[in-house]
Design a protein around this motif. Structure first.
Motif, short mmCIF file in Angstrom:
data_model
loop_
_atom_site.label_atom_id
_atom_site.label_comp_id
_atom_site.label_asym_id
_atom_site.label_seq_id
_atom_site.Cartn_x
_atom_site.Cartn_y
_atom_site.Cartn_z
N GLU A 55 11.65 49.05 7.28
CA GLU A 55 12.82 49.83 7.68
C GLU A 55 12.90 51.19 6.98
O GLU A 55 13.71 52.04 7.35
CB GLU A 55 14.12 49.04 7.45
CG GLU A 55 14.43 48.74 5.99
CD GLU A 55 13.83 47.43 5.47
OE1 GLU A 55 14.33 46.97 4.44
OE2 GLU A 55 12.88 46.90 6.07
N CYS A 56 12.04 51.40 5.98
CA CYS A 56 12.05 52.67 5.24
C CYS A 56 10.92 53.61 5.63
O CYS A 56 10.89 54.76 5.18
CB CYS A 56 11.98 52.38 3.74
SG CYS A 56 13.50 51.63 3.11
N ASN A 59 11.98 56.95 7.15
CA ASN A 59 13.43 57.02 6.98
C ASN A 59 13.72 57.74 5.66
O ASN A 59 13.58 57.16 4.59
CB ASN A 59 14.00 55.61 6.97
CG ASN A 59 15.50 55.57 6.83
OD1 ASN A 59 16.13 56.58 6.53
ND2 ASN A 59 16.07 54.39 7.03
N SER A 60 14.14 58.98 5.73
CA SER A 60 14.34 59.77 4.52
C SER A 60 15.51 59.29 3.67
O SER A 60 15.65 59.69 2.52
CB SER A 60 14.53 61.25 4.88
OG SER A 60 15.66 61.40 5.70
N SER A 61 16.35 58.41 4.22
CA SER A 61 17.46 57.90 3.41
C SER A 61 16.99 56.82 2.43
O SER A 61 17.70 56.48 1.50
CB SER A 61 18.58 57.36 4.30
OG SER A 61 18.14 56.22 5.00
N CYS A 62 15.80 56.26 2.65
CA CYS A 62 15.21 55.29 1.71
C CYS A 62 14.42 56.07 0.68
O CYS A 62 13.49 56.79 1.03
CB CYS A 62 14.26 54.34 2.43
SG CYS A 62 15.07 53.16 3.51
N ALA A 67 12.98 51.76 -1.85
CA ALA A 67 12.35 51.79 -0.53
C ALA A 67 11.12 50.90 -0.47
O ALA A 67 10.49 50.79 0.58
CB ALA A 67 11.96 53.22 -0.17
#
Length: 113
Positions: A55-56, A59-62, A67
């Motif tokens: 899921e990371c 995904n820059s939020s992880c 992460a």
């Protein structure tokens, strides 16, 4: 660190490790140990434990250690031995961790395909 093949994929390194767990870098001292051994063995990269969670990927939020997933049951919640290269981990499609010697002689942890 072993004296196996010159180049081995992350998945091959995982399957050939005994007892099936790649080394994790719990402390800066462990990072320095890998650096010393790699230099002695003339290695420029060493796979280390840590795989980006699906899921990371991309995904820059992880970010950072959160992460990643680890297979070592003794891994702490906040290891301090993952001394990252600048701008790493970058959270792109790169999902495996490697200790790497940089062209300028510095070293750090990077996420690579």
């Amino acid at each position: 660190l072993t004296t196996g093949p010159v180049c081995m994929s992350h998945s091959k390194a995982i399957s050939s490790s005994l007892p099936g767990v790649l080394s994790e870098l719990e402390t800066p001292e462990e990072f320095e140990f890998v650096k010393m051994r790699a230099n002695e063995m003339n290695k420029y990269g060493v796979w280390v434990a840590g795989i980006r969670k699906p899921e990371c990927i991309g995904n820059s939020s992880c970010q950072g250690i959160n992460a990643l997933s680890f297979s070592d049951p003794f891994h702490s919640d906040n290891p301090t031995g993952y001394l990252w290269n600048p701008n790493q981990p970058d959270g792109t499609s790169n999902d495996c961790l490697v200790w790497i010697m940089n062209p300028d002689g510095s070293c750090g942890i990077d996420d690579v395909p």
